[in-house]
Design an enzyme around this catalytic site. Sequence first.
Site, PDB file in Angstrom:
ATOM      1  N   ASP A  98       1.297  -6.038   6.544  1.00 61.63           N
ATOM      2  CA  ASP A  98       2.167  -5.027   5.961  1.00 61.63           C
ATOM      3  C   ASP A  98       1.654  -3.619   6.231  1.00 61.63           C
ATOM      4  O   ASP A  98       0.623  -3.208   5.691  1.00 61.63           O
ATOM      5  CB  ASP A  98       2.263  -5.262   4.447  1.00 61.63           C
ATOM      6  N   ASP A 308       7.830   1.376   9.994  1.00 55.45           N
ATOM      7  CA  ASP A 308       7.419   0.260   9.140  1.00 55.45           C
ATOM      8  C   ASP A 308       7.770  -1.059   9.806  1.00 55.45           C
ATOM      9  O   ASP A 308       8.928  -1.306  10.136  1.00 55.45           O
ATOM     10  CB  ASP A 308       8.107   0.367   7.778  1.00 55.45           C
TER      11      ASP A 308
END
Length: 429
Positions: A98, A308
């Site tokens: 992540d 992201d």
Amino acid sequence: MLALLSFFHLSIVSGRKSINGFTLDLIHRDSPLSPYHDPSKTPFERLQKAFHRSFSRASFLGRKSVDSIQSTLTPNKGEFLMKIAIGTPPIDTFVNADTGSDLTWTQCEPCYNCFKQLTPIFDPKNSSSYKTIGCHNKLCQGLLCDNNTCNYEVRYGDRSHTMGDLSIETFTFASTSSQNVSIPNIVFGCGHNNGGTFSNATSGIFGLGGGNVSIVNQMHNEIKGKFSYCLIPLELLFGSSNATSHINFGDNAVVSGPDVISTPVYKKETPTFYYLNLKGVSIGNKTLGFISSPSSHPEYDRGNIIIDSGTTLTYVPDEFYSNLESLLIRSINGTRKHGTYMGLDLCYESSENGTIDVPKIVAHFTNADLELSTSNIFTQVEEGIVCLTIVPGGYPISILGNLAQANFLIGYDLKANKLSFKPTDCTKY
């Protein structure tokens, strides 16, 4: 807690030696290689779930930008998994990779309140390299302590949580070159009380964010501040292909060649996120200036969109989306499908191979003009229908999602504060 930790230099890692670099599989949660994989679902059903996770994650990332003390993303909504091993002897587990999180953590015995996971829960009593961080360690300033053990607590935006001991351990990575890489003295969370919406296919989070406590900054000496990844296109992820994406660290992560473009990475009030500066987007010979808020101007923005890996769609402010949609409608010579498909509004009938004819699309970042393929911004949502995967809702935070990143080798250089793109067939990388 994360904000406090980010103020302290992790001197515990300063004596470690550099390594040449290593590469790992980066497994999309819906691919046939993933423990999440459900063969009974069609590719379009998997896509719909991915979009649903993306809408949820974007909402939580937006909230996180307002409150930098608490993490507010949904960990089990992460799109990519990594297989790592923790401890001595090493115990294998899957974690969510992540770029929107800093703290790395896993479930640990004794588990007073834990979610079910497919792999065995890590038991620190069986590891000769496990150590807890004491109350007087500078990493523990501002945190709770119990029996001279530093405790951490993170509560997420969907009311999920993890609590446990802030600890030190050896992490081992099974490099694709078949040579394992072990790195000692990694600070991580050993979670004894974890719950919420986590899935049983993961044991925790692998934090690739920009804060000091993130794994990439802890491994800064070993990897020379560099990591990169190459994401395969969505249609291959949801098919029967065993192709997988890869993530690289250290020397393996260097992105070079004549077709490489680079743009600065900006740090803002939330150090976790990697901000880029998007100046505008061109469709054919027409360019729209990117305005990230009602009071901003394109030439004054310094870091207005985060990149992201865990968000599928790309999110932009409502006003910019409206202008972009209008320009695309004028530029595309195709049969529009009115209505909403999987939450997407701009859709067209596609050819037999699931594509439409769109003029050249270029995203203009500072010092870098990134030419996107049609598949970077349109995807097939039903047989014969493709939809735009850029959506409104990017305020207060805009997000460059992973569909727009597919088939680029994307390199993060945290020493030079730059991000590089290289067009790449990620199935062959």
